[in-house]
Scaffold this motif. Structure first.
Motif, PDB file in Angstrom:
ATOM      1  N   ILE A  53      -2.253   3.222  -8.718  1.00 15.40           N
ATOM      2  CA  ILE A  53      -1.973   4.444  -9.966  1.00 15.40           C
ATOM      3  C   ILE A  53      -1.596   6.252  -9.383  1.00 15.40           C
ATOM      4  O   ILE A  53      -2.615   5.761  -8.866  1.00 15.40           O
ATOM      5  N   VAL A  54      -0.548   7.278 -10.588  1.00 18.60           N
ATOM      6  CA  VAL A  54      -1.722   8.316  -9.910  1.00 18.60           C
ATOM      7  C   VAL A  54      -2.980   8.688 -10.462  1.00 18.60           C
ATOM      8  O   VAL A  54      -2.651   8.449 -11.409  1.00 18.60           O
TER       9      VAL A  54
ATOM     10  N   GLN B  43      -8.447  12.514  -7.291  1.00 18.28           N
ATOM     11  CA  GLN B  43      -8.810  11.207  -6.199  1.00 18.28           C
ATOM     12  C   GLN B  43      -8.174  12.543  -5.498  1.00 18.28           C
ATOM     13  O   GLN B  43      -7.715  13.250  -5.312  1.00 18.28           O
ATOM     14  N   GLU B  44      -8.562  12.248  -3.988  1.00 19.33           N
ATOM     15  CA  GLU B  44      -8.869  13.256  -3.143  1.00 19.33           C
ATOM     16  C   GLU B  44      -7.442  13.282  -2.368  1.00 19.33           C
ATOM     17  O   GLU B  44      -6.536  13.898  -2.300  1.00 19.33           O
ATOM     18  N   ASN B  45      -6.831  11.671  -2.536  1.00 20.55           N
ATOM     19  CA  ASN B  45      -5.473  11.765  -1.838  1.00 20.55           C
ATOM     20  C   ASN B  45      -4.581  11.577  -3.304  1.00 20.55           C
ATOM     21  O   ASN B  45      -3.228  11.100  -2.943  1.00 20.55           O
ATOM     22  N   ASN B  46      -4.329  11.802  -4.242  1.00 18.08           N
ATOM     23  CA  ASN B  46      -3.861  11.356  -5.661  1.00 18.08           C
ATOM     24  C   ASN B  46      -3.760  10.205  -6.550  1.00 18.08           C
ATOM     25  O   ASN B  46      -2.662   9.664  -6.961  1.00 18.08           O
ATOM     26  N   VAL B  47      -4.031   8.875  -5.652  1.00 19.79           N
ATOM     27  CA  VAL B  47      -3.323   7.896  -5.992  1.00 19.79           C
ATOM     28  C   VAL B  47      -5.532   6.946  -5.719  1.00 19.79           C
ATOM     29  O   VAL B  47      -6.870   7.245  -5.278  1.00 19.79           O
ATOM     30  N   ARG B  48      -5.300   5.916  -6.846  1.00 23.64           N
ATOM     31  CA  ARG B  48      -5.992   5.029  -7.005  1.00 23.64           C
ATOM     32  C   ARG B  48      -6.211   3.619  -6.871  1.00 23.64           C
ATOM     33  O   ARG B  48      -4.820   3.849  -7.555  1.00 23.64           O
ATOM     34  N   ARG B  49      -6.848   2.689  -6.549  1.00 24.10           N
ATOM     35  CA  ARG B  49      -5.782   1.184  -6.337  1.00 24.10           C
ATOM     36  C   ARG B  49      -6.992   0.602  -7.640  1.00 24.10           C
ATOM     37  O   ARG B  49      -7.870   0.623  -7.932  1.00 24.10           O
TER      38      ARG B  49
ATOM     39  N   ASN C 260       0.837  10.664   3.069  1.00 22.49           N
ATOM     40  CA  ASN C 260       1.871  10.409   1.983  1.00 22.49           C
ATOM     41  C   ASN C 260       2.040   9.817   0.906  1.00 22.49           C
ATOM     42  O   ASN C 260       2.949   9.045   0.243  1.00 22.49           O
ATOM     43  N   GLU C 261       0.688  10.406   0.018  1.00 24.97           N
ATOM     44  CA  GLU C 261       0.858   8.081  -1.114  1.00 24.97           C
ATOM     45  C   GLU C 261       1.268   8.648  -2.351  1.00 24.97           C
ATOM     46  O   GLU C 261       1.698   8.397  -2.710  1.00 24.97           O
ATOM     47  N   THR C 262       2.031  10.625  -2.634  1.00 20.72           N
ATOM     48  CA  THR C 262       2.699  10.373  -3.631  1.00 20.72           C
ATOM     49  C   THR C 262       4.076  10.771  -3.463  1.00 20.72           C
ATOM     50  O   THR C 262       3.755  11.971  -2.293  1.00 20.72           O
ATOM     51  N   LEU C 263       5.537  10.984  -4.868  1.00 23.59           N
ATOM     52  CA  LEU C 263       5.743  11.897  -4.426  1.00 23.59           C
ATOM     53  C   LEU C 263       6.458  11.599  -5.337  1.00 23.59           C
ATOM     54  O   LEU C 263       6.160  12.073  -6.675  1.00 23.59           O
ATOM     55  N   GLN C 264       7.321  13.306  -5.716  1.00 21.75           N
ATOM     56  CA  GLN C 264       7.983  13.443  -6.989  1.00 21.75           C
ATOM     57  C   GLN C 264       9.419  13.000  -7.408  1.00 21.75           C
ATOM     58  O   GLN C 264      10.304  12.858  -6.118  1.00 21.75           O
ATOM     59  N   ASN C 265       9.505  12.602  -8.544  1.00 23.54           N
ATOM     60  CA  ASN C 265      10.287  11.905  -8.768  1.00 23.54           C
ATOM     61  C   ASN C 265      10.856  12.770  -9.909  1.00 23.54           C
ATOM     62  O   ASN C 265      10.638  12.205 -11.376  1.00 23.54           O
TER      63      ASN C 265
ATOM     64  N   LYS D  47       0.818  -1.295   0.280  1.00 21.84           N
ATOM     65  CA  LYS D  47      -0.121  -0.444   0.007  1.00 21.84           C
ATOM     66  C   LYS D  47       0.780   1.218   0.083  1.00 21.84           C
ATOM     67  O   LYS D  47       2.221   1.359   0.587  1.00 21.84           O
ATOM     68  N   PRO D  48       0.371   2.558  -0.346  1.00 22.87           N
ATOM     69  CA  PRO D  48       1.283   3.584  -0.173  1.00 22.87           C
ATOM     70  C   PRO D  48       1.485   3.905   0.672  1.00 22.87           C
ATOM     71  O   PRO D  48       0.715   3.190   1.629  1.00 22.87           O
ATOM     72  N   VAL D  49       2.619   4.814   1.652  1.00 22.87           N
ATOM     73  CA  VAL D  49       2.099   5.775   2.479  1.00 22.87           C
ATOM     74  C   VAL D  49       1.125   6.525   2.680  1.00 22.87           C
ATOM     75  O   VAL D  49       0.461   7.239   2.048  1.00 22.87           O
TER      76      VAL D  49
END
Length: 843
Positions: A814-815, A819-825, A750-755, A745-747
């Motif tokens: 996926i990003v 979505q509210e937390n920027n990720v979708r399962r 803090n579900e996304t980060l910049q790469n 699962k994502p954190v």
């Protein structure tokens, strides 16, 4: 054209029958012939009625001399005719020797028994049967008795004169023994057609196949999934997981050819036609030294190796495809076996096809978009042929060829961020294989087999995006050739020594190209390796033992790997038996999983070759110990196992986490207990199978370094009930309940980060969560009926997942900025309720 061929074949068969009838009608009984000859030549034959009883020969030509007559009678019978004074002729055996022949077959299914022991009692004279069960022996005393034996079967004794080589060789039927190794060799295991061999491997005999829950055919790879320790975490037969191993760790052999492709319809259907594949042997541990590769298991498929001299075959269809196979005798010592299968999914949609298609395309390039329109054209086919040629009774040549292919064209129109996009994808996947082998029986003790094969696997993918005018391709090719010499020497009835040498070359090529921006990359690796192996096998009464080794040398790396193997089975008493297995193995090929260029997500795997650096040689060590109980048709087995596999890469594990694109070398260790209990009666077979296992990775690149394997199934329980209402009507129901596989699962928060300039999913520690339990119930039924004495038919119905449970078999994220937390399962699901039907005719 077809009608002309049929007329020619019919004419050939009629001519052959007439000629045979004419020849047969010209034979006369020796007793009546001698009476006639006495009048013609004015002589008197002196003989015992018992000696000439049941002897028939073709009458000699008229007008020949007495000397020529006696020479003819000596040649055409096993008797000795000797004149005393041109008036009296004695007929006796004396010390005459004869030539004998025969064909050794199983009494139940008429399959030939290769390497059966044929010995002349009281004489240092004998031989073994060849791959067709045939044997030939010269200068055998006419009064002697021939002893024919084969492990697991009752001995047969027959007089030499009954095997006298004068016309057709006699068919000799051996009955299976219920005493020799009865607790070690099971003639029926779970269902008819499944057997336990002396070395503990499981054998599927497709000709005897009974019924299993949900199955409408003896699908080779679907059938083995009922065995304890064998799973498929994503329900695909292309992803068979044996004791925690990945699918690419299974050695797949078809008539001695190493195959790199297992399934049609992207893993939902076995790629091997079961109606020409007569025997499948599955070995999880204690593998013979004859086999290399496959650190998790060996799946050895064999087609019929017997010249039947009988035109036979079969044909059938299900709701996905149709197939046919035929065995065509050309001469007494030459026969052709042909099979073919093709799907009709490119022009006919059925409910089964719709469910299979939706199941395959869940995880595709439009999973997160709104689909406006999609068009697809998908089909698969496979065909094979085999030439069987017997040079004589001791030398046989076999040549076979197989071609498997999947083809997909997919056009889609979808909306992404309010933009209309059109994309066209194409995927072609195929495996060709060819092999020739020469088997020679040099004497009753020594046999050799010289063979060579070539296997050519390739997958060609392309994807065109009309909106960006971008065209990208991927190509993966494996080309393997091998030459092998195998020898078997029989020290005695109980000791066998096997030696062999193998020279092998593998080449793997991977190409990726893109037109905008322009990019092209090609990687090609070639590896030469050779091996010498030796093992000794002991079979007597209550003991079976096989101990051997395999010495491998890798020319490119100048590296040597030594692999010991052991397999021991000991019957303690009438009820209990012990088994001990152990092996070291290696393999140099593995599959890399692509995440970015996944081409609809339906086939992400690409074969790669070891370079002894970033992709090391994969090695394994495995040991298992178990005890079995057999009494009153109740069989129970419990086995503990421990396996360590080193040299695996993060690239072929399918991780969804922050380091999924990093390259790191690690290992996995799996240990567990397998339990099986099976009760049978004349009408019922029911069983329960349970596996408790723990499977963990160790990778230095992760934190923590040790964590659950993506294939870790802690608990797996399956059960089934087969019932024979009549000899022809059968039904089966069964269920599977197992733990959900691990996922990441994502954190939280803090579900996304910049790469760089790209936003990616910020995954937590790997494989700390588990999917919901998997549960499914399947049902099937079959009915056999007869059109005529020569034509028989079977109809089968199968229903997968009758409760229509929505089982999650994989999850990732996926990003998605909406979505509210920027990720979708994204969840992938197993097959829903799916019916299937098959109808077959055999002749």
């Amino acid at each position: 054209m077809i009608n002309k061929i049929a007329i020619i074949l019919l004419g050939f068969l009629l001519t052959t029958s007439i000629n045979y009838a004419q020849k047969s009608s010209s034979k006369v009984g020796l007793s009546s012939l001698l009476i006639s000859l006495e009048k013609t030549y004015d002589i008197k034959f002196s003989y015992s009625d018992d000696d000439i009883e049941n002897i028939k020969i073709i009458a000699p030509q008229t007008g020949i001399s007495l000397e020529s007559l006696l020479s003819y009678l000596n040649d055409k019978t096993y008797l000795q005719f000797k004149t005393l004074d041109n008036k009296y002729v004695t007929v006796s055996f004396l010390n005459k020797t004869i030539n004998i022949c025969g064909n050794v077959l199983e009494s139940q299914n008429l399959m030939p028994l290769a390497l059966a022991s044929i010995k002349v009692n009281g004489y240092n004279l004998g031989t073994t049967s060849n791959t067709n069960g045939s044997f030939y022996l010269q200068n055998v005393p006419v009064k002697s008795v021939i002893n024919i034996s084969y492990i697991g079967f009752k001995n047969l004794e027959i007089s030499a004169k009954e095997l006298f080589l004068n016309a057709n060789c006699k068919q000799l039927y051996l009955e299976e023994s219920s005493e020799i190794l009865s607790e070690i060799t099971m003639q029926k295991f779970l269902t008819s057609g499944l057997q336990k061999s002396a070395d503990g491997s499981t054998i599927l005999n497709t000709e005897k196949f009974g019924i299993l829950p949900g199955l409408i055919e003896p699908d080779i790879l679907k059938t083995i999934k009922i065995l304890p320790g064998v799973e498929s975490v994503n329900e695909s037969i292309s992803n068979i997981n044996v004791r925690g191993g990945t699918n690419d760790q299974n050695l797949m052999l078809w008539d001695g050819i190493k195959m790199y492709h297992a399934g049609h319809f992207f893993g939902l259907i076995s790629a091997y036609n079961p109606y020409l594949t007569k025997k499948v042997t599955v070995t999880k541990n204690g593998t013979s030294s004859v086999f290399s590769d496959g650190v998790s298991s060996t799946i050895n498929m064999e087609t019929s190796n017997r010249i039947t001299n009988k035109f036979s075959g079969g044909a059938g269809f299900n709701l996905i495809s149709a197939d046919a196979f035929v065995q065509i005798p050309i001469k007494d010592n030459l026969e052709l076996h042909v099979s073919g299968r093709r799907s009709f999914t490119d022009f006919l949609n059925t409910p089964t096809y719709t469910n299979y298609f939706n199941r395959s395309f869940q995880d595709n390039s439009i999973a997160s978009n709104s689909v406006n329109n999609a068009e697809s054209k998908f089909f698969f086919y496979d065909y094979s042929f085999k030439i069987l040629y017997d040079l004589n009774y001791n030398h046989a040549i076999r040549a076979n060829f197989i071609h498997i292919k999947n083809n997909l064209d997919y056009l889609e129109q979808y909306t992404n961020n309010n933009n209309s996009i059109e994309e066209n994808s194409n995927l072609k996947q195929e495996n060709l294989g060819a092999r020739i082998n020469w088997e020679a029986n040099w004497n009753s003790k020594f046999t050799t087999n010289l063979s060579a094969f070539i296997s050519d696997y390739r997958i060609n993918s392309s994807d065109y995006n009309k909106d960006t005018d971008q065209f990208q391709t991927q190509f993966n090719n494996v080309l393997e050739t091998a030459v092998k010499l195998n020898t078997v020497y029989e020290f005695s009835d109980f000791f066998y020594l096997t030696n062999g040498f193998v020279f092998n070359e593998i080449g793997v090529k991977n190409t990726t190209s893109i037109n905008a921006p322009t990019f092209s990359k090609t990687i090609k690796e070639v590896l030469l390796k050779s091996a010498f192996y030796s093992e000794i096998e002991y079979k007597k009464n209550n003991t079976y033992a096989r101990v051997g080794f395999r010495a491998n040398y890798f020319d490119k790396f100048q590296k040597f790997i030594f692999e010991p193997r052991i397999n021991i089975r000991q019957k303690l008493n009438e009820t209990y038996s012990l088994k001990l297995e152990g092996e070291f193995k290696n393999q140099t090929t593995a599959q890399k999983i692509d995440f970015e260029d996944n081409f609809l997500g339906i086939e992400k795997r690409r074969w790669i070759l070891s370079d002894n650096d970033r992709t090391p040689i994969i090695t394994s060590k495995q040991a298992s110990f178990g005890i079995s109980y057999t009494k009153n048709k109740l069989y129970a087995d419990i086995t503990g196992f421990y396996k360590v596999v080193n040299g695996i890469s993060t690239a072929n594990q399918g991780f969804y986490n922050n380091t999924q694109n990093f390259s790191s070398i690690g290992n996995y260790k799996t240990k567990g207990i397998e339990f099986l209990i099976n009760k049978q009666t004349n009408t019922i077979s029911t069983w329960l199978s349970y596996t408790l296992a723990e499977n963990n990775y160790t990778f230095g690149v992760f934190n923590p370094k040790k964590f659950a394997n993506s294939l870790d199934i802690t608990h797996s329980l399956s059960t089934a009930f087969n019932y024979n209402f009549t000899k022809n009507l059968k039904a089966s129901i069964g269920g599977i309940l197992r733990s959900g596989r691990p996922y990441t699962k994502p954190v939280d928060g803090n579900e996304t980060l910049q790469n760089g300039d790209k936003t990616i999913v910020n995954y937590d520690n790997p494989n700390t969560e588990n999917l919901d339990n998997f549960f499914r119930i399947d049902v099937s039924g079959s009915y056999n009926f007869t059109f005529s004495e020569a034509i028989k038919a079977t109809i089968r119905l199968g229903f997968t997942n009758i409760t229509d449970r929505k089982n999650t078999i994989d999850s990732y994220y996926i990003v998605d900025e909406s979505q509210e937390n920027n990720v979708r399962r994204i969840d992938n699901y197993s097959l829903p309720f799916t019916p299937n039907l098959s109808f077959r005719v055999r002749f």
